[in-house]
Each structure stands twice: as structure tokens, then as C-alpha cells.
Design a protein around this motif. Sequence first.
Motif, PDB file in Angstrom:
ATOM      1  N   ASP A   1      37.142  -9.779  66.747  1.00  0.00           N
ATOM      2  CA  ASP A   1      35.699 -10.340  67.559  1.00  0.00           C
ATOM      3  C   ASP A   1      34.913 -10.719  65.941  1.00  0.00           C
ATOM      4  O   ASP A   1      34.495  -9.509  65.297  1.00  0.00           O
TER       5      ASP A   1
ATOM      6  N   LYS B   1      40.621 -17.385  77.311  1.00  0.00           N
ATOM      7  CA  LYS B   1      40.495 -15.569  76.836  1.00  0.00           C
ATOM      8  C   LYS B   1      41.434 -14.818  78.292  1.00  0.00           C
ATOM      9  O   LYS B   1      42.286 -14.756  78.339  1.00  0.00           O
TER      10      LYS B   1
ATOM     11  N   LYS C   1      35.303 -17.551  63.944  1.00  0.00           N
ATOM     12  CA  LYS C   1      36.117 -18.501  64.756  1.00  0.00           C
ATOM     13  C   LYS C   1      35.132 -19.602  65.594  1.00  0.00           C
ATOM     14  O   LYS C   1      35.987 -20.980  65.019  1.00  0.00           O
ATOM     15  N   ASP C   2      34.808 -19.710  66.698  1.00  0.00           N
ATOM     16  CA  ASP C   2      33.807 -20.461  66.912  1.00  0.00           C
ATOM     17  C   ASP C   2      32.987 -21.534  66.185  1.00  0.00           C
ATOM     18  O   ASP C   2      33.080 -22.520  66.004  1.00  0.00           O
TER      19      ASP C   2
ATOM     20  N   GLU D   1      48.184 -13.142  71.341  1.00  0.00           N
ATOM     21  CA  GLU D   1      47.632 -12.657  72.436  1.00  0.00           C
ATOM     22  C   GLU D   1      48.297 -11.568  72.617  1.00  0.00           C
ATOM     23  O   GLU D   1      47.856 -10.305  73.363  1.00  0.00           O
ATOM     24  N   GLU D   2      49.086 -12.507  73.532  1.00  0.00           N
ATOM     25  CA  GLU D   2      50.500 -11.654  73.937  1.00  0.00           C
ATOM     26  C   GLU D   2      51.545 -10.282  73.390  1.00  0.00           C
ATOM     27  O   GLU D   2      51.558  -9.561  73.776  1.00  0.00           O
TER      28      GLU D   2
ATOM     29  N   LYS E   1      25.723 -13.559  72.249  1.00  0.00           N
ATOM     30  CA  LYS E   1      26.845 -13.737  71.279  1.00  0.00           C
ATOM     31  C   LYS E   1      27.531 -11.909  71.451  1.00  0.00           C
ATOM     32  O   LYS E   1      28.740 -11.636  71.213  1.00  0.00           O
TER      33      LYS E   1
ATOM     34  N   ARG F   1      42.278 -18.744  70.493  1.00  0.00           N
ATOM     35  CA  ARG F   1      42.671 -17.730  71.434  1.00  0.00           C
ATOM     36  C   ARG F   1      44.354 -18.575  70.672  1.00  0.00           C
ATOM     37  O   ARG F   1      44.297 -19.379  71.500  1.00  0.00           O
TER      38      ARG F   1
HETATM   39  P1  ATP Z   1      33.709 -14.790  71.572  1.00  0.00           P
HETATM   40  O1  ATP Z   1      33.090 -13.652  72.139  1.00  0.00           O
HETATM   41  O2  ATP Z   1      33.212 -15.709  70.529  1.00  0.00           O
HETATM   42  O3  ATP Z   1      32.878 -15.742  73.000  1.00  0.00           O
HETATM   43  P2  ATP Z   1      36.614 -15.004  72.474  1.00  0.00           P
HETATM   44  O4  ATP Z   1      37.616 -15.733  72.868  1.00  0.00           O
HETATM   45  O5  ATP Z   1      36.421 -13.408  71.949  1.00  0.00           O
HETATM   46  O6  ATP Z   1      35.276 -15.214  72.262  1.00  0.00           O
HETATM   47  P3  ATP Z   1      36.285 -13.376  74.846  1.00  0.00           P
HETATM   48  O7  ATP Z   1      35.563 -13.752  76.562  1.00  0.00           O
HETATM   49  O8  ATP Z   1      34.658 -12.698  74.726  1.00  0.00           O
HETATM   50  O9  ATP Z   1      35.867 -14.420  74.035  1.00  0.00           O
HETATM   51  O10 ATP Z   1      37.300 -12.397  74.308  1.00  0.00           O
HETATM   52  C1  ATP Z   1      38.636 -12.679  74.937  1.00  0.00           C
HETATM   53  C2  ATP Z   1      39.220 -11.679  75.254  1.00  0.00           C
HETATM   54  O11 ATP Z   1      40.289 -11.890  75.686  1.00  0.00           O
HETATM   55  C3  ATP Z   1      39.834 -10.890  73.988  1.00  0.00           C
HETATM   56  O12 ATP Z   1      38.773  -9.572  73.947  1.00  0.00           O
HETATM   57  C4  ATP Z   1      40.938 -11.310  74.088  1.00  0.00           C
HETATM   58  O13 ATP Z   1      41.319 -10.486  73.649  1.00  0.00           O
HETATM   59  C5  ATP Z   1      41.565 -11.463  75.374  1.00  0.00           C
HETATM   60  N1  ATP Z   1      42.843 -12.418  75.709  1.00  0.00           N
HETATM   61  C6  ATP Z   1      43.280 -12.993  75.592  1.00  0.00           C
HETATM   62  N2  ATP Z   1      44.037 -13.120  75.590  1.00  0.00           N
HETATM   63  C7  ATP Z   1      44.565 -12.010  76.551  1.00  0.00           C
HETATM   64  C8  ATP Z   1      45.844 -11.534  77.563  1.00  0.00           C
HETATM   65  N3  ATP Z   1      46.645 -12.832  77.580  1.00  0.00           N
HETATM   66  N4  ATP Z   1      46.264 -10.330  78.058  1.00  0.00           N
HETATM   67  C9  ATP Z   1      45.033 -10.071  78.235  1.00  0.00           C
HETATM   68  N5  ATP Z   1      43.846 -10.095  77.244  1.00  0.00           N
HETATM   69  C10 ATP Z   1      43.522 -11.065  76.411  1.00  0.00           C
END
Ligand code: ATP
Length: 302
Positions: free
Chosen positions: A80, A106, A84-85, A140-141, A216, A136
Amino acid sequence: MTTKQLIKRARRFTAPFRVDDGRRFRLRKVDPGDTLDLGSADKPRAKEALALGVEALAELQDKLYAQDRWAVLLMFQAMDAAGKDGTIKHVMSGVNPQGCQVVSFKSPSAEDLDHDYLWRCIKSVPERGKIGIFNRSYYEEVLVVRVHPEFLEGQKLPPELVTKRIWDERFQDIRHFERYLSRNGVVVRKFFLHVSRAEQKRRFLERLETPEKNWKFSANDVKERVFWRDYMRVYEDAIRETATKDAPWYVVPADNKWFTRLVVAAAIVETLDSLDLEYPRVDKEKRRQLEATRRALLREKG
Ligand code: ATP
Ligand code: MG
């Protein structure tokens, strides 16, 4: 500077961070604060170079779209607040929105969890002529799910399929899937924006202290800091297992946003340039038709 010269210079910024073969990769060898030989005095020049890169990207993307043969899939992974964004926003700022799509992955929904883990990503693979960005991805998996195995339990897999080998099996799935994509004209490039733990703390504090950035901030992000070492370990492993010539990783230093953006823009320009994109040529018959239509239009009164 011409586009050609710019593309040549792009390699200088990408080569040190590109991983084509994961076997020798070590994350600790990449310094999140690295800016090559550029200092903060070079920042304005770096910003100019980025603007040129964005222009070159727009030109190349126009050809990609017109040619309608290749698709480009860019995946972004990071801790985090690594940027990225912001990187996606800046680097893609010049491209035609019609030729580009960004999808954020997400936590999986109930519908996602009723399917195999690639399902939701496969649905969003870009079509020919387009650039698809995954904010992402299925990585993430083998990252968050590996650090928090309780997520795996939520995936409703038949128990006999969940063994010690599951991560190796997933790496194999991913390698094969990416090979499949590249054999079908989908060019895969993966970016890990590598921020340091100290810089992440600074950025979280900024989010807490600046009203415009409060939105954020998520308390959960801070909780994940406890698992920093685990995350670095699984990131290193994922890169080692899945960096290939066809689907390389770029491990991009991310403590300085201006530098991160420069490297990412250079990598995308380099990727598009490698495709030898050209506007489709029209054949003789078509050219004759165009010429006849042109003359007819000129003859029109008014
Ligand atoms: P931002 O915080 O800038 O909005 P972000 O990509 O961190 O963007 P969040 O909603 O904060 O978006 O986080 C998404 C979360 O979902 C992350 O912690 C990520 O690890 C989690 N995630 C994504 N894919 C999976 C998955 N397949 N299984 C479990 N968690 C996941
Ligand atoms: Mg987040």
C-alpha cells in the motif's frame, strides 16, 4: 529529441530493473531509493523526459489500436502507498481512453469465490488493439493469500486439493497462463513498485495529516505493516517463480515517485516499440476507391 532517440534512452532506465529470468533474482539487491545516477536536481529533467515518454506512448498506442493485432496487459503489484494509482494515472495520461482499460482487483466477491482464481482476471484480459491495466491481479493469490492462509479457506476448494504444494501449483498455473497469453498475441508485463517500509510510513502519515488525503487512508493498511517481512518474502518468491522472457517483471524502485513513473513509462514505451507497430497499409484496390471518393467529394458543390 525524436521518438526513436527516446526509445533508445528508455533502455537505460529499464534494463537495471527488468527481470527476464527469475532464478537469480534477489529482492534485497533492489534499493527502493535507487534513482540510478539522477539526483533531485535532475527532477525537472526527469519530468520533461516523462512528458516525452507519455507522448511517445500515445503515438505507439494509436498504432496498436489501428493495427488491431496485439493486446498489451500491464499488471501492477505493490505494498500500500507505493504509488500504483498515481503511476497509472500519470503514465497513461496521454493515451486515448478508447484504447485503454484499467481494472482493479480488490478482495474477491462471493461470485468470484464461486470460481477458479483466474476467472475474474481472465474476463478482463484486454482485446486486440488495447492496453489493459490490472491494478493488482491474480498475483494476490500467491501474495496476500499466502501471507494470510485464512483467505484460502474462503475459496471453497475441495480439501484434498489444498496441499503443501498449492503455491508451487499456482506458480505453474500462472507461468502456463502467461505463456498461453503471449502465444495468443497478448503481451504481458508485470510491475512491482518496490517501496521501503520507512517511506510507506511517511506516506501514511501524510495521508493522516493532509485533509485532502484522508480518504486514501485505511486503518487496515497499517495493520499489514506488521507482515512486511512476510510480504517481501512472498514477493521475492513470486518474482523468482514467474519472471520469464515472455512475461518479465520490472522491479521498480518506488521511494521517489518521479523516478518510478519514469521507469514505468520507459518500460511501456520499450514494450510497445518491440512490437514493430505500423498503421495498416491499404492495398491497391482500396487506394483506388479512396482516390475515387476523394475526387467525388471535391466535385461536390457547396
Ligand atoms: P487503494 O488503497 O489505493 O484504493 P488498493 O488496491 O490497496 O487500492 P484496497 O481496497 O485498499 O485497494 O485493497 C484491496 C485489498 O484486497 C488488498 O489488501 C488486497 O491484498 C486484497 N485482495 C486482492 N485480491 C485478493 C484476493 N484474491 N484474496 C484476498 N485479498 C485480496
Ligand atoms: Mg489499499
